[in-house]
Motif scaffolding. Structure first.
Motif, PDB file in Angstrom:
ATOM      1  N   ASP A  34      43.599  45.335  46.849  1.00  0.00           N
ATOM      2  CA  ASP A  34      43.547  44.488  45.805  1.00  0.00           C
ATOM      3  C   ASP A  34      45.004  43.599  45.551  1.00  0.00           C
ATOM      4  OD1 ASP A  34      42.192  43.793  43.031  1.00  0.00           O
ATOM      5  OD2 ASP A  34      44.057  44.321  42.567  1.00  0.00           O
ATOM      6  N   ILE A  35      44.808  42.615  45.387  1.00  0.00           N
ATOM      7  CA  ILE A  35      46.178  41.458  44.925  1.00  0.00           C
ATOM      8  C   ILE A  35      46.497  41.774  43.631  1.00  0.00           C
ATOM      9  CG2 ILE A  35      47.069  39.467  45.022  1.00  0.00           C
ATOM     10  CD1 ILE A  35      45.026  38.958  47.309  1.00  0.00           C
ATOM     11  N   ALA A  36      47.637  42.453  43.014  1.00  0.00           N
ATOM     12  CA  ALA A  36      48.309  42.431  41.846  1.00  0.00           C
ATOM     13  C   ALA A  36      48.854  41.172  41.497  1.00  0.00           C
ATOM     14  CB  ALA A  36      49.118  43.760  41.569  1.00  0.00           C
ATOM     15  N   GLY A  37      49.337  40.464  42.911  1.00  0.00           N
ATOM     16  CA  GLY A  37      50.410  39.274  42.585  1.00  0.00           C
ATOM     17  C   GLY A  37      50.708  38.810  43.828  1.00  0.00           C
ATOM     18  N   ILE A  38      50.643  37.710  44.160  1.00  0.00           N
ATOM     19  CA  ILE A  38      51.274  37.200  45.358  1.00  0.00           C
ATOM     20  C   ILE A  38      52.418  35.645  44.838  1.00  0.00           C
ATOM     21  CG2 ILE A  38      51.313  35.976  47.501  1.00  0.00           C
ATOM     22  CD1 ILE A  38      48.921  37.743  48.298  1.00  0.00           C
ATOM     23  N   THR A  39      53.331  35.908  44.914  1.00  0.00           N
ATOM     24  CA  THR A  39      54.219  34.480  44.715  1.00  0.00           C
ATOM     25  C   THR A  39      55.221  34.012  45.727  1.00  0.00           C
ATOM     26  OG1 THR A  39      54.243  35.629  42.337  1.00  0.00           O
ATOM     27  CG2 THR A  39      55.869  33.757  43.047  1.00  0.00           C
ATOM     28  N   VAL A  40      54.782  32.734  45.927  1.00  0.00           N
ATOM     29  CA  VAL A  40      55.409  32.075  47.029  1.00  0.00           C
ATOM     30  C   VAL A  40      56.030  30.813  46.540  1.00  0.00           C
ATOM     31  CG1 VAL A  40      54.572  33.152  48.978  1.00  0.00           C
ATOM     32  CG2 VAL A  40      53.396  30.932  48.131  1.00  0.00           C
ATOM     33  N   ASP A  41      56.743  30.342  47.374  1.00  0.00           N
ATOM     34  CA  ASP A  41      57.283  28.684  46.923  1.00  0.00           C
ATOM     35  C   ASP A  41      56.823  27.682  47.834  1.00  0.00           C
ATOM     36  OD1 ASP A  41      58.515  26.394  45.714  1.00  0.00           O
ATOM     37  OD2 ASP A  41      60.589  27.220  45.846  1.00  0.00           O
ATOM     38  N   THR A  56      40.267  41.833  46.898  1.00  0.00           N
ATOM     39  CA  THR A  56      39.818  41.438  45.382  1.00  0.00           C
ATOM     40  C   THR A  56      41.349  41.080  44.870  1.00  0.00           C
ATOM     41  OG1 THR A  56      40.008  43.726  44.957  1.00  0.00           O
ATOM     42  CG2 THR A  56      37.838  43.219  45.371  1.00  0.00           C
ATOM     43  N   GLN A  57      41.207  40.711  43.614  1.00  0.00           N
ATOM     44  CA  GLN A  57      42.358  40.475  43.164  1.00  0.00           C
ATOM     45  C   GLN A  57      42.339  40.797  41.469  1.00  0.00           C
ATOM     46  OE1 GLN A  57      41.708  35.616  42.341  1.00  0.00           O
ATOM     47  NE2 GLN A  57      43.752  36.331  42.522  1.00  0.00           N
ATOM     48  N   SER A  58      43.638  41.301  41.029  1.00  0.00           N
ATOM     49  CA  SER A  58      43.866  41.710  39.779  1.00  0.00           C
ATOM     50  C   SER A  58      44.975  40.847  39.157  1.00  0.00           C
ATOM     51  CB  SER A  58      43.908  43.211  39.315  1.00  0.00           C
ATOM     52  OG  SER A  58      45.062  43.671  40.230  1.00  0.00           O
ATOM     53  N   SER A  74      34.000  41.255  51.826  1.00  0.00           N
ATOM     54  CA  SER A  74      34.097  40.314  51.021  1.00  0.00           C
ATOM     55  C   SER A  74      35.416  39.706  50.635  1.00  0.00           C
ATOM     56  CB  SER A  74      33.362  40.366  49.851  1.00  0.00           C
ATOM     57  OG  SER A  74      33.624  41.553  48.869  1.00  0.00           O
ATOM     58  N   VAL A  75      35.632  38.653  50.326  1.00  0.00           N
ATOM     59  CA  VAL A  75      36.824  37.759  49.624  1.00  0.00           C
ATOM     60  C   VAL A  75      36.490  37.503  48.086  1.00  0.00           C
ATOM     61  CG1 VAL A  75      38.347  35.895  49.949  1.00  0.00           C
ATOM     62  CG2 VAL A  75      37.456  36.971  51.979  1.00  0.00           C
ATOM     63  N   ASP A  76      37.090  38.064  47.269  1.00  0.00           N
ATOM     64  CA  ASP A  76      36.555  37.958  46.100  1.00  0.00           C
ATOM     65  C   ASP A  76      37.906  37.464  45.163  1.00  0.00           C
ATOM     66  OD1 ASP A  76      35.479  37.684  43.275  1.00  0.00           O
ATOM     67  OD2 ASP A  76      35.260  39.828  43.368  1.00  0.00           O
ATOM     68  N   LEU A  77      38.040  36.072  45.229  1.00  0.00           N
ATOM     69  CA  LEU A  77      39.390  35.593  44.549  1.00  0.00           C
ATOM     70  C   LEU A  77      39.072  34.300  43.558  1.00  0.00           C
ATOM     71  CD1 LEU A  77      41.583  35.068  47.812  1.00  0.00           C
ATOM     72  CD2 LEU A  77      41.275  37.258  46.319  1.00  0.00           C
ATOM     73  N   ASP A  78      38.250  34.836  42.581  1.00  0.00           N
ATOM     74  CA  ASP A  78      37.637  33.839  41.575  1.00  0.00           C
ATOM     75  C   ASP A  78      37.754  34.395  40.418  1.00  0.00           C
ATOM     76  OD1 ASP A  78      35.392  35.418  42.183  1.00  0.00           O
ATOM     77  OD2 ASP A  78      34.161  33.648  41.734  1.00  0.00           O
ATOM     78  N   GLU A  79      38.571  35.527  39.827  1.00  0.00           N
ATOM     79  CA  GLU A  79      38.430  36.303  38.829  1.00  0.00           C
ATOM     80  C   GLU A  79      38.535  35.285  37.512  1.00  0.00           C
ATOM     81  OE1 GLU A  79      36.917  39.254  38.585  1.00  0.00           O
ATOM     82  OE2 GLU A  79      36.679  39.159  40.710  1.00  0.00           O
ATOM     83  N   ASN A  80      37.829  35.463  36.413  1.00  0.00           N
ATOM     84  CA  ASN A  80      38.198  34.692  35.238  1.00  0.00           C
ATOM     85  C   ASN A  80      39.475  35.081  34.650  1.00  0.00           C
ATOM     86  OD1 ASN A  80      35.522  33.345  35.310  1.00  0.00           O
ATOM     87  ND2 ASN A  80      34.680  35.135  34.109  1.00  0.00           N
ATOM     88  N   ALA A  81      40.030  34.233  34.123  1.00  0.00           N
ATOM     89  CA  ALA A  81      41.527  34.282  33.398  1.00  0.00           C
ATOM     90  C   ALA A  81      42.733  34.531  34.270  1.00  0.00           C
ATOM     91  CB  ALA A  81      41.422  35.483  32.473  1.00  0.00           C
ATOM     92  N   ILE A  82      42.372  34.396  35.658  1.00  0.00           N
ATOM     93  CA  ILE A  82      43.468  34.658  36.566  1.00  0.00           C
ATOM     94  C   ILE A  82      43.725  33.033  37.317  1.00  0.00           C
ATOM     95  CG2 ILE A  82      44.067  35.538  38.975  1.00  0.00           C
ATOM     96  CD1 ILE A  82      42.629  38.286  38.331  1.00  0.00           C
ATOM     97  N   ASN A  83      44.762  32.506  37.157  1.00  0.00           N
ATOM     98  CA  ASN A  83      45.079  31.137  37.379  1.00  0.00           C
ATOM     99  C   ASN A  83      45.650  31.185  38.895  1.00  0.00           C
ATOM    100  OD1 ASN A  83      43.881  30.478  35.010  1.00  0.00           O
ATOM    101  ND2 ASN A  83      45.912  30.738  33.943  1.00  0.00           N
TER     102      ASN A  83
END
Length: 245
Positions: A34-41, A56-58, A74-83
């Motif tokens: 699960d992806i809790a967050g990935i931040t790049v520039d 998945t992502q949270s 599966s690739v599930d990267l479309d969760e509601n309220a996650i921008n």
């Protein structure tokens, strides 16, 4: 950040490479995570799950230039309220379906996408959804392809060889959501067209339940039908003339 050991085995990942512009992120796991967050520039991100593992992502994936994904599950990267903030989707392969949503501006698919089973869903909530030339989205069996541009935005298929469809399906179908029937670029794709249907109100679940069948283009705009009556003259006592328009 290059964590490409195939024996990595994390349940949840948080990766931050935002302090260096263009710094890449590459993560490989032996199974799902699960992806809790990935931040790049403005950098590329590559994610791989082995076995039958799902991705998945949270938390959000932000400031990504190109996202590439390979998942045994599966690739599930479309969760509601996650921008998510993704400029481009590169190559994506999954065993059991793909769902990716972006909220920041236009989204370009500039890689090949495929799912061994299940559906492929790509949503550009922030703008236009653009399919680059020579790219293919492929599903198998009864898998469907769902592609949605954002509110007030449109779908563009830049395929320069429309004789070979950019969307490859077996017994499934595709549905494309676009704002305006006069501003969509179909690139050789053909489908039945319906107006006054939005992704928010008439998404995949609604379509499957209420509009099963062939390929579809759904448009947010509505047609206006105008009738102009023809001028007629009637003399008192005479029969009414034929009323035409």
């Amino acid at each position: 950040i290059n964590l490409n050991d195939v024996d990595n085995d994390a349940d949840t990942i948080t990766l931050d490479a935002s302090s260096v512009s263009g710094a890449l992120v590459n993560y490989v796991d032996i199974d799902g995570f699960d992806i809790a967050g990935i931040t790049v520039d403005a950098a590329n991100v590559s994610l791989t799950s082995g076995g039958s593992g799902n991705i998945t992502q949270s938390g959000a994936i932000t400031s990504v230039d190109t996202l590439s994904v390979s998942a045994g599950g599966s690739v599930d990267l479309d969760e509601n309220a996650i921008n998510n903030e993704i400029a481009t989707i590169g190559d994506v392969q999954a065993g059991t379906g793909v769902a990716i949503a972006d909220t920041d501006g236009n989204l370009t698919i500039d890689g090949d996408m495929s799912a061994t089973t299940g559906d492929i869903l790509v949503v550009a909530n922030g703008g236009d959804l653009i399919l680059a030339d020579t790219r293919t989205i492929q599903v198998n069996g009864a898998g469907d392809i769902y592609l949605a541009a954002g509110v007030g935005a449109n779908f563009t298929n830049n395929d320069s060889t429309p004789g070979t469809s950019a969307l490859s399906l077996d017994t499934g179908r595709f549905i494309i959501w676009s704002d305006n029937n006069s501003q969509i670029t179909k690139g050789g794709l053909t489908a039945d067209e319906y107006m006054n249907r939005t992704y928010a109100a008439n998404g995949p679940a609604w379509a499957d339940a209420n509009d099963a069948g062939a390929n579809r283009f759904y448009y947010n705009d509505q047609a206006t039908l105008t009738f102009t009556a023809s001028d007629q003259v009637k003399t008192y006592g005479d029969a009414n003339p034929a009323l035409t328009y």
